[in-house]
Scaffold this motif. Structure first.
Motif, PDB file in Angstrom:
ATOM      1  N   GLN A   1      29.877  38.175  44.063  1.00  0.00           N
ATOM      2  CA  GLN A   1      30.381  39.422  44.656  1.00  0.00           C
ATOM      3  C   GLN A   1      31.675  39.169  45.434  1.00  0.00           C
ATOM      4  O   GLN A   1      32.647  39.928  45.315  1.00  0.00           O
ATOM      5  N   LEU A   2      31.703  38.090  46.217  1.00  0.00           N
ATOM      6  CA  LEU A   2      32.885  37.764  47.007  1.00  0.00           C
ATOM      7  C   LEU A   2      34.060  37.393  46.111  1.00  0.00           C
ATOM      8  O   LEU A   2      35.186  37.878  46.307  1.00  0.00           O
ATOM      9  N   LEU A   3      33.809  36.542  45.122  1.00  0.00           N
ATOM     10  CA  LEU A   3      34.892  36.121  44.227  1.00  0.00           C
ATOM     11  C   LEU A   3      35.464  37.300  43.457  1.00  0.00           C
ATOM     12  O   LEU A   3      36.684  37.429  43.300  1.00  0.00           O
ATOM     13  N   ASN A   4      34.592  38.176  42.969  1.00  0.00           N
ATOM     14  CA  ASN A   4      35.071  39.330  42.204  1.00  0.00           C
ATOM     15  C   ASN A   4      35.905  40.258  43.086  1.00  0.00           C
ATOM     16  O   ASN A   4      36.916  40.823  42.648  1.00  0.00           O
ATOM     17  N   LYS A   5      35.487  40.428  44.350  1.00  0.00           N
ATOM     18  CA  LYS A   5      36.254  41.280  45.273  1.00  0.00           C
ATOM     19  C   LYS A   5      37.628  40.667  45.546  1.00  0.00           C
ATOM     20  O   LYS A   5      38.653  41.371  45.542  1.00  0.00           O
ATOM     21  N   LEU A   6      37.672  39.358  45.780  1.00  0.00           N
ATOM     22  CA  LEU A   6      38.953  38.682  46.013  1.00  0.00           C
ATOM     23  C   LEU A   6      39.854  38.781  44.776  1.00  0.00           C
ATOM     24  O   LEU A   6      41.044  39.087  44.882  1.00  0.00           O
ATOM     25  N   ASN A   7      39.265  38.526  43.609  1.00  0.00           N
ATOM     26  CA  ASN A   7      40.050  38.603  42.378  1.00  0.00           C
ATOM     27  C   ASN A   7      40.629  39.991  42.177  1.00  0.00           C
ATOM     28  O   ASN A   7      41.785  40.162  41.785  1.00  0.00           O
ATOM     29  N   THR A   8      39.805  41.019  42.443  1.00  0.00           N
ATOM     30  CA  THR A   8      40.246  42.405  42.246  1.00  0.00           C
ATOM     31  C   THR A   8      41.413  42.742  43.162  1.00  0.00           C
ATOM     32  O   THR A   8      42.403  43.339  42.734  1.00  0.00           O
ATOM     33  N   LEU A   9      41.320  42.351  44.437  1.00  0.00           N
ATOM     34  CA  LEU A   9      42.371  42.702  45.397  1.00  0.00           C
ATOM     35  C   LEU A   9      43.642  41.894  45.188  1.00  0.00           C
ATOM     36  O   LEU A   9      44.744  42.401  45.365  1.00  0.00           O
ATOM     37  N   ILE A  10      43.487  40.621  44.805  1.00  0.00           N
ATOM     38  CA  ILE A  10      44.654  39.746  44.691  1.00  0.00           C
ATOM     39  C   ILE A  10      45.338  39.894  43.331  1.00  0.00           C
ATOM     40  O   ILE A  10      46.567  39.892  43.235  1.00  0.00           O
ATOM     41  N   ASN A  11      44.536  40.068  42.263  1.00  0.00           N
ATOM     42  CA  ASN A  11      45.107  40.047  40.909  1.00  0.00           C
ATOM     43  C   ASN A  11      45.044  41.377  40.184  1.00  0.00           C
ATOM     44  O   ASN A  11      45.259  41.437  38.973  1.00  0.00           O
ATOM     45  N   GLN A  12      44.718  42.475  40.906  1.00  0.00           N
ATOM     46  CA  GLN A  12      44.504  43.744  40.213  1.00  0.00           C
ATOM     47  C   GLN A  12      45.758  44.267  39.520  1.00  0.00           C
ATOM     48  O   GLN A  12      45.679  44.997  38.538  1.00  0.00           O
ATOM     49  N   ASN A  13      46.944  43.910  40.018  1.00  0.00           N
ATOM     50  CA  ASN A  13      48.184  44.406  39.411  1.00  0.00           C
ATOM     51  C   ASN A  13      48.846  43.369  38.511  1.00  0.00           C
ATOM     52  O   ASN A  13      49.967  43.566  38.054  1.00  0.00           O
ATOM     53  N   GLU A  42      53.385  31.763  27.947  1.00  0.00           N
ATOM     54  CA  GLU A  42      52.677  32.978  28.353  1.00  0.00           C
ATOM     55  C   GLU A  42      52.143  32.936  29.783  1.00  0.00           C
ATOM     56  O   GLU A  42      51.802  33.982  30.346  1.00  0.00           O
ATOM     57  N   GLN A  43      52.016  31.747  30.376  1.00  0.00           N
ATOM     58  CA  GLN A  43      51.480  31.610  31.728  1.00  0.00           C
ATOM     59  C   GLN A  43      50.160  32.373  31.888  1.00  0.00           C
ATOM     60  O   GLN A  43      50.046  33.320  32.686  1.00  0.00           O
ATOM     61  N   PRO A  44      49.124  32.012  31.146  1.00  0.00           N
ATOM     62  CA  PRO A  44      47.849  32.740  31.233  1.00  0.00           C
ATOM     63  C   PRO A  44      47.203  32.570  32.606  1.00  0.00           C
ATOM     64  O   PRO A  44      47.510  31.635  33.347  1.00  0.00           O
ATOM     65  N   THR A  45      46.274  33.483  32.919  1.00  0.00           N
ATOM     66  CA  THR A  45      45.551  33.400  34.192  1.00  0.00           C
ATOM     67  C   THR A  45      44.580  32.218  34.194  1.00  0.00           C
ATOM     68  O   THR A  45      44.344  31.610  35.229  1.00  0.00           O
ATOM     69  N   ALA A  46      44.002  31.909  33.022  1.00  0.00           N
ATOM     70  CA  ALA A  46      43.069  30.785  32.905  1.00  0.00           C
ATOM     71  C   ALA A  46      43.096  30.261  31.479  1.00  0.00           C
ATOM     72  O   ALA A  46      43.529  30.960  30.548  1.00  0.00           O
ATOM     73  N   ALA A  85      38.193  31.159  38.590  1.00  0.00           N
ATOM     74  CA  ALA A  85      39.589  31.034  38.164  1.00  0.00           C
ATOM     75  C   ALA A  85      40.454  32.188  38.646  1.00  0.00           C
ATOM     76  O   ALA A  85      41.672  32.159  38.482  1.00  0.00           O
ATOM     77  N   GLY A  86      39.843  33.230  39.218  1.00  0.00           N
ATOM     78  CA  GLY A  86      40.615  34.342  39.757  1.00  0.00           C
ATOM     79  C   GLY A  86      40.697  35.553  38.865  1.00  0.00           C
ATOM     80  O   GLY A  86      41.479  36.471  39.129  1.00  0.00           O
ATOM     81  N   LEU A  87      39.883  35.623  37.831  1.00  0.00           N
ATOM     82  CA  LEU A  87      39.940  36.748  36.895  1.00  0.00           C
ATOM     83  C   LEU A  87      39.061  37.903  37.357  1.00  0.00           C
ATOM     84  O   LEU A  87      38.017  37.689  37.979  1.00  0.00           O
ATOM     85  N   VAL A  88      39.490  39.112  37.035  1.00  0.00           N
ATOM     86  CA  VAL A  88      38.728  40.319  37.345  1.00  0.00           C
ATOM     87  C   VAL A  88      37.862  40.649  36.144  1.00  0.00           C
ATOM     88  O   VAL A  88      38.369  40.860  35.042  1.00  0.00           O
ATOM     89  N   LEU A  89      36.539  40.713  36.337  1.00  0.00           N
ATOM     90  CA  LEU A  89      35.621  40.910  35.219  1.00  0.00           C
ATOM     91  C   LEU A  89      34.946  42.266  35.244  1.00  0.00           C
ATOM     92  O   LEU A  89      33.835  42.430  34.759  1.00  0.00           O
ATOM     93  N   GLU A  90      35.594  43.271  35.821  1.00  0.00           N
ATOM     94  CA  GLU A  90      35.014  44.617  35.788  1.00  0.00           C
ATOM     95  C   GLU A  90      35.047  45.143  34.364  1.00  0.00           C
ATOM     96  O   GLU A  90      36.057  45.054  33.659  1.00  0.00           O
ATOM     97  N   SER A  91      33.935  45.696  33.950  1.00  0.00           N
ATOM     98  CA  SER A  91      33.814  46.190  32.581  1.00  0.00           C
ATOM     99  C   SER A  91      34.691  47.406  32.351  1.00  0.00           C
ATOM    100  O   SER A  91      34.673  48.356  33.097  1.00  0.00           O
TER     101      SER A  91
END
Length: 715
Positions: free
Chosen positions: A567-579, A624-628, A703-709
């Motif tokens: 839950q914490l990692l997904n929240k951080l990923n969403t706020l930091i990498n959402q754009n 391409e500089q992928p996220t992971a 790895a910092g990825l957002v996994l929201e469906s």
């Protein structure tokens, strides 16, 4: 809902009739004269709009709800209002004045709702609650009101206009009366303000005089203390020389006289030292030199320093308890020792038998130092006076012991200088307990604290600042972020957090609002109100569900403790990498496994890139500089070990998190080496697909990825 009366608006005089009917029904429903006027005015305005812009409509009066309310529905058959949202928001202006009546009517009612459809007309529903003093109307009573309204013939429109004019005249008279009252009140306030201004001027003058007098006193004490020190040191030195018989022997009487001189000079020297310290504190010239030290070391020093104060045949025991569970303190060790010396010295002076006990315990961000004795005690009326300069409480022991009455006042000022406070509990005949509460970290530290606040940061991990006063929670956060794309900067006070922000710009801040003795809401407003920090995402993590307040003050996310790792990692990923674009690169020579990974990620928004060998994967990673990156180890020609080595040695790709996904059998040493260079190691041999999905999701979150469906991934 019970309908009372309905009629059509066809002619202009029907607008006046709508006003009349509203007033009559409101009167029978128990509304007072003011509410009758409000209701009649609101209905009149909306009915006039229906006649003027839609050439007619219907007005329906009813009673509905529990508690009951007077409900009016006005419906027309016009072309609708094209700018309804702007009208209701007060943004629309019209030459005909359309919108002003609507906004005015809306303010007069408890409920107001308006719906307008192009070509289908406009419907306005508004209501006002019946008075609480009015009992609910039964169906029979409402039926009687309906019948009386049907029997009444409409009044002359001119009579209604005359009545409306009378209401306006009364309203104007009330306004004039209130204006006169306000004028009188303003005059009284002006007189009061003049008195207050004069009082403030006098107070400022008195404060300036007191300040100057205090400065003169401080300067005098400081100067005189310095002037006294030189002759006193000379007297003490000469006394020691005489007692040491450096220039010949002394008779018994001479030795006794010189000893008296030495004791008097020592007492006077103590007084001068206390006066000088007091003067420095009051003048703001005393310097705090914070450093890290152990409480156990401080106690060991005090134990050796103060033991000589005990007389050999004394019935008083000095007990210095060994502190437990207290780490290092960052404060001025010398001043803490001076505070405790004064406490202990006082306790030994006024304790004839029993014990003097010194202890310390940690409570939150504060260390509580306590010195308790079994002495004569202090009366309740005198417990605050002992902290006043030169005050000495009369007692049976006071004449037997020497003292200046400056030790406790100086201790209080030094404690406050360190950001703490002093308190005393005492009972006559039973003893006293003096307590000094001193912050673990000196709250006004600047450069001296910086080197101890921030540990060296890894070049590849995004810094996450955590503001949390519980070490157990910080430990959990550290474990949650372990092996992820983030690294934790742990702070336990707002002062430490501010120092970190002066040196590092974190990718996000995790803030606990419930900090002991500190206001997390103020810190949140401070960060979001500063141009340099307002864009840093802040997640409020606390035990109380106050999400609305947190988001209203600018927080970007909210979580309730305890926080789950994913839950914490997904929240951080969403706020930091959402754009940021979410791209994942698969480097695997086996198309079946690439297809399997794509299927596992089919319900995410990740863009998936594919490389069928190591060389192609390196080129794609650089371009391409992928996220992971998901990397297989066993590939022909250029295997995964070589790819990983190239990735980590290239500045362009070294910070890209890598997930090992391979069927290779790894020994302990190889596994350990790969773990240092990758986010996770997942085996292709895992039998359960659910297990693989969980492991892969966990690795991608780290790895910092957002996994929201959000539907099909782009391949």
């Amino acid at each position: 809902m019970t309908t009372i009366f309905t009629f059509e608006i066809q002619y202009e005089q029907d607008v006046v009739q709508a006003r009349q009917r509203t007033r009559e029904i409101a009167e029978q429903l128990g509304f007072d004269a003011q509410d009758q006027a409000r209701l009649a005015t609101a209905v009149s305005e909306i009915a006039r709009n229906a006649f003027q812009y839609a050439r007619g409509g219907t007005v329906e009066f009813s009673v509905a709800g529990e508690p009951q309310e007077f409900l009016i529905r006005i419906q027309d058959r016009g072309s609708g209002i094209p700018h309804l949202e702007d009208v209701l928001a007060g943004r629309y202006t019209s030459d005909t004045g359309m919108g002003l009546g609507i906004m005015g009517s809306r303010k007069l009612m408890d409920f107001f709702e308006m719906e307008s459809l192009a070509g289908q007309g406009t419907t306005v529903v508004m209501s006002k609650r019946l008075s609480k003093r009015t009992p609910n109307f039964t169906d029979l009573q409402l039926q009687q009101i309906r019948e009386s309204m049907m029997e009444r013939s409409p009044q002359n429109p001119y009579e209604e206009i005359q009545r409306q004019n009378q209401e306006l005249l009364r309203a104007m008279a009330d306004l004039r009366k209130r204006e006169e009252e306000l004028t009188q009140l303003n005059r009284e306030l002006e007189d009061t303000n003049r008195g207050v201004v004069a009082l403030y001027a006098e107070l400022d003058e008195k404060a300036d005089s007191l300040q100057k007098a205090n400065e003169l006193k401080t300067r005098f004490l400081s100067n005189m203390s310095h002037e006294f020190r030189t002759p006193l040191n000379s007297i003490l030195s000469l006394s020691r020389m005489l007692l040491a018989r450096m220039d010949g022997d002394l008779s018994v009487e001479q030795e006794k006289q010189v000893t008296f001189i030495q004791k008097a000079a020592s007492g006077l020297s103590e007084l001068v030292n206390d006066l000088l310290d007091l003067a420095k504190v009051e003048a703001g010239k005393i310097e705090v030199r914070p450093s890290s030290f152990e409480v156990s070391d401080l106690f060991a020093t005090l134990r050796g320093m103060l033991r000589p104060l005990l007389v050999q045949d004394s019935s008083v025991v000095l007990i210095v308890e060994e502190p437990e569970g207290i780490g290092q303190i960052y404060s001025d060790e010398g001043k803490v020792a001076q505070i405790l010396r004064n406490f202990i010295s006082n306790a030994l002076k006024f304790t004839e038998q029993g014990e003097v006990r010194v202890s310390a315990l940690q409570r939150g961000h504060t260390v509580i130092f306590t010195v308790s004795d079994t002495g004569i005690g202090i009366a309740i009326a005198d417990q605050e006076r002992v902290f006043e300069d030169f005050v000495q409480i009369e007692s049976s022991l006071q004449k037997q012991v020497k003292g200046t009455g400056l030790g406790l006042p100086l201790s209080r000022k030094l404690t406050e200088l360190l950001g703490g406070s002093i308190s005393v509990r005492s009972k006559l005949g039973e003893g006293s307990t003096f307590t000094a509460s001193i912050p673990i970290v000196y709250p006004y530290a600047t450069d001296d604290l910086r080197s101890e606040t921030i540990a060296p940061l890894e070049p590849t991990g995004l810094p996450i600042l955590a503001v949390e006063d519980h070490p157990e929670t910080l430990f959990i956060y550290e474990k949650h972020l372990q092996e992820s794309a983030y690294q934790l900067i742990a702070t336990r006070t707002l002062a430490q957090a501010r120092l970190v922000l002066q040196q590092v710009r974190p990718a996000a801040i995790m803030l606990d609002i419930m900090l002991e003795g500190q206001n997390g809401w103020t810190f949140l407003r401070e960060i979001k109100g500063d141009e340099t920090t307002r864009t840093i995402p802040i997640i409020v993590i606390t035990i109380i569900d106050n999400e609305k307040q947190a988001l209203a003050l600018g927080a970007d996310g909210f979580l309730i403790k305890p926080v789950d790792r994913l839950q914490l990692l997904n929240k951080l990923n969403t706020l930091i990498n959402q754009n940021k674009p979410q791209k994942i690169l698969l480097i695997d020579d086996d198309p079946a496994y690439r297809y399997l990974v794509k299927q596992l990620l089919i319900n995410t928004q990740l863009s998936i890139l594919e490389a069928m060998n190591g060389r192609e994967g390196l080129n794609l990673a650089q371009r391409e500089q992928p996220t992971a990156i998901v990397l297989d180890l066993e590939m022909p020609e250029f295997n995964g070990f070589d790819v990983l080595k190239e990735l980590k040695s290239n500045p362009v790709t070294q910070s890209i998190p890598t997930i090992i996904y391979s069927s290779a059998q790894l020994d302990a040493e190889t596994h350990s080496q790969l773990a240092k260079k990758s986010i996770a190691i997942i085996s292709k041999e895992t039998g359960s697909q659910a297990t693989v999905i969980d492991q892969l999701q966990d690795a991608l979150l780290k790895a910092g990825l957002v996994l929201e469906s959000c539907g099909q991934s782009h391949v």
